[in-house]
Design an enzyme around this catalytic site. Structure first.
Site, PDB file in Angstrom:
ATOM      1  N   ARG A 155       5.285 -29.691 -11.128  1.00  0.00           N
ATOM      2  CA  ARG A 155       4.351 -30.814 -11.231  1.00  0.00           C
ATOM      3  C   ARG A 155       5.027 -32.091 -11.709  1.00  0.00           C
ATOM      4  NH1 ARG A 155      -0.710 -28.655 -14.376  1.00  0.00           N
ATOM      5  NH2 ARG A 155       0.948 -28.669 -15.882  1.00  0.00           N
ATOM      6  N   HIS A 183      11.301  -3.312 -18.693  1.00  0.00           N
ATOM      7  CA  HIS A 183      12.737  -3.012 -18.707  1.00  0.00           C
ATOM      8  C   HIS A 183      13.039  -1.574 -19.145  1.00  0.00           C
ATOM      9  CE1 HIS A 183      12.978  -7.216 -18.058  1.00  0.00           C
ATOM     10  NE2 HIS A 183      12.970  -7.619 -19.309  1.00  0.00           N
TER      11      HIS A 183
HETATM   12  C1  BG6 Z   1      13.011 -10.861 -20.997  1.00  0.00           C
HETATM   13  C2  BG6 Z   1      12.109 -10.932 -22.197  1.00  0.00           C
HETATM   14  O1  BG6 Z   1      12.394 -10.183 -19.944  1.00  0.00           O
HETATM   15  O2  BG6 Z   1      14.214 -10.176 -21.343  1.00  0.00           O
HETATM   16  C3  BG6 Z   1      12.810 -11.609 -23.365  1.00  0.00           C
HETATM   17  O3  BG6 Z   1      10.928 -11.644 -21.859  1.00  0.00           O
HETATM   18  C4  BG6 Z   1      14.137 -10.952 -23.645  1.00  0.00           C
HETATM   19  O4  BG6 Z   1      11.983 -11.579 -24.525  1.00  0.00           O
HETATM   20  C5  BG6 Z   1      14.967 -10.804 -22.363  1.00  0.00           C
HETATM   21  O5  BG6 Z   1      14.827 -11.720 -24.594  1.00  0.00           O
HETATM   22  C6  BG6 Z   1      16.216  -9.972 -22.618  1.00  0.00           C
HETATM   23  O6  BG6 Z   1      17.051 -10.006 -21.488  1.00  0.00           O
HETATM   24  P1  BG6 Z   1      18.626  -9.745 -21.618  1.00  0.00           P
HETATM   25  O7  BG6 Z   1      19.116  -9.766 -20.206  1.00  0.00           O
HETATM   26  O8  BG6 Z   1      19.168 -10.865 -22.447  1.00  0.00           O
HETATM   27  O9  BG6 Z   1      18.780  -8.416 -22.291  1.00  0.00           O
END
Ligand code: BG6
Length: 490
Positions: A50, A241
């Site tokens: 936007r 995750h």
């Molecule tokens: C994200 C989360 O999906 O993954 C975050 O929303 C988190 O809160 C992040 O910090 C961690 O990703 P990575 O790749 O740094 O382990």
């Protein structure tokens, strides 16, 4: 050197082009792929948001982002200018009518290209952006839509998002990102399990005692408190995750690496997760919230101070999960994730059963179980802990030793960020490392059970000082079963 196979020319439209994800992750990832020669010269990356800025301003912001998030030694002469020349920008209101004609006109210049639409916006906008894309005739066979998490905050809201997107895009054109699936070691898990007979044969409840999955972060909520406080560790990390890591660890061999073959197997694992109910939630889960402490020697504030409000949101969760299947009956999966832990560390630990009997003198010798540690970060690699003889004369003494592969040292090349791989997979139309609708919904159906059980309980998350491994109750959770968390400070 890894070989780089160029992808087809594309027009990638990034909605949320001035936001955090685009700045920190997407632009740097695209830059690396461009610099490595994977992105054809005729491709464009069209920022859309936007914010009323022109192309020149967007390019300047992109240049700053790359200088900030790509180490200077990784930027080759001229590469940044070359990349920036591929960027374009249109001010578009995802929720309203403004800007769509201009975007349509731009895309009409090259109707035959692959066209990924990356929605790096708030999920509230997914439905309206997709409807607008359809209304302006911007969806064709070569279009794909990429959805960032969170896809909902529970099953109901996830279904609403999936329905809205599914009204205009067929499932094969929807790419739901879980960036953990783009991490090299996560893909290596597939190689490890399905390209090596030695591990495959051992992947059973007869041999494996339990599995631990830890994703620890040193960061706090980093200016994202507004989002995070409505989410918490279960929704933000575990539902996606950690469950994806669990799926790849626990799934049966897929027929091949086709997207649906892999996702069918992951779905079976999600459906086999034993529901956690109000009856057992106190025994098998621990919620924590960090208080003031120190991380890496630096003092940090507690969550409530950062938030400046009262909150029951968990910044840490640990739980014992069971996969109710023939292969995994009786093998617990202990999961934990938290913010403000002592170190950034993600790993999967497969602990094998102790040898049934020791022929070695002394009870302490020879009974240390083998462990396979799959490290996602830092220092991606694989380590197998085995018992060996202590060198030298003086009797038979045993000690644990590591067969240790550090990928960076072995392959001597930069390990690409997860987004680099995933973005190129979108252009190729390869959805193996993306989540299918039924997977996301099965994960929410299970997580909803935990959230519902917590909501029915009076307890609040247990405090833990920043810079520790979570509340002591998390240690008790696993020690009650006669096991301990794998903790190895590096
Ligand atoms: C994200 C989360 O999906 O993954 C975050 O929303 C988190 O809160 C992040 O910090 C961690 O990703 P990575 O790749 O740094 O382990």
């Amino acid at each position: 050197m890894a070989s780089i196979i160029p992808v087809a020319s594309f027009d990638c439209v990034v909605f949320g082009a001035t936001g955090d994800l685009t700045t920190r992750k997407l632009l740097p990832a695209l830059f690396y792929r461009f610099q490595d020669g994977q992105i054809p010269e005729t491709s464009r990356i069209i920022g859309a948001s936007r914010t009323e800025i022109g192309v020149a301003e967007f390019r300047e912001r992109a240049r700053d982002a790359i200088k900030r998030f790509v180490p200077p030694q990784d930027i080759r002469d001229g590469a940044l200018d070359g990349f920036i020349a591929h960027l374009d920008y249109v001010a578009v209101d995802g929720a309203g009518d403004d800007g769509w004609e201009a975007l349509a006109a731009k895309l009409a210049e090259r109707p035959d290209l692959v066209r990924p639409y990356y929605l790096a916006t708030s999920p509230d906008l997914y439905g309206s952006i997709c409807r607008n894309l359809a209304r302006h005739g911007l969806i064709g066979e070569k279009s794909r839509v990429v959805l960032e998490k969170p896809i909902g905050k529970d099953l109901k809201s996830a279904r609403a998002i999936n329905d809205a997107v599914g009204e205009v895009f067929p499932e094969e054109q929807i790419f739901r990102i879980d960036h953990y699936l783009g991490k090299e070691t996560v893909q290596n898990l597939l190689a490890l399990r399905f390209a090596n007979t030695i591990f495959d044969r051992l992947w059973t409840a007869d041999v494996i005692d339990h599995v631990q999955i830890t994703v620890a972060e040193t960061v706090g909520v980093e200016g994202r408190a507004g989002y995070y406080d409505k989410s918490g560790a279960l929704r933000d990390m575990l539902q996606n995750h950690l469950l994806q890591l669990l799926c790849l660890t626990a799934m049966e061999s897929p027929l091949n690496l086709d997207a649906n073959a892999v996702r069918d197997e992951k779905l079976k694992v999600l459906r086999a997760l034993k529901p956690i109910t109000a009856h057992d939630v106190q025994q098998v889960t621990v919620r924590g919230q960090y208080t003031a402490g120190a991380v890496g020697g630096k003092p940090v504030e507690g969550y409530l101070t950062e938030l400046d409000a009262a909150s029951r949101t968990e910044t840490f969760v640990a739980m014992k999960v069971e996969v109710q299947s023939w292969r995994w009956a009786g093998v617990p999966f202990y999961l934990r994730t938290g913010k403000r832990m002592p170190q950034k560390l993600s790993e999967i630990v497969v602990q094998f059963r102790a040898s049934p009997f020791s022929i070695f003198p002394g009870e302490a010798f020879g009974r240390e179980p083998n462990r396979l540690v799959i490290r996602l970060q830092p220092q991606e690699g694989i380590k197998l802990e085995v018992m060996t003889k202590d060198p030298g004369p003086g009797g038979m003494r045993l000690r644990p030793t590591n067969l240790d592969i550090s990928f960076e040292e072995t392959f001597k090349q930069r390990y690409p960020d997860a987004y680099e791989r995933l973005l190129m997979d979108v252009v190729r139309g390869n959805a193996t490392l993306f989540m299918r609708r039924d997977e996301v919904e099965a994960a929410w159906a299970w997580a909803d059970g935990v959230l519902g059980a917590w909501a029915d309980r009076p307890e609040t998350p247990r405090p833990y000082p920043a810079g520790t491994w979570g509340p002591t109750a998390a240690i008790a959770l696993i020690e009650r079963d006669g096991r301990t968390w794998h903790e190895e400070l590096r």
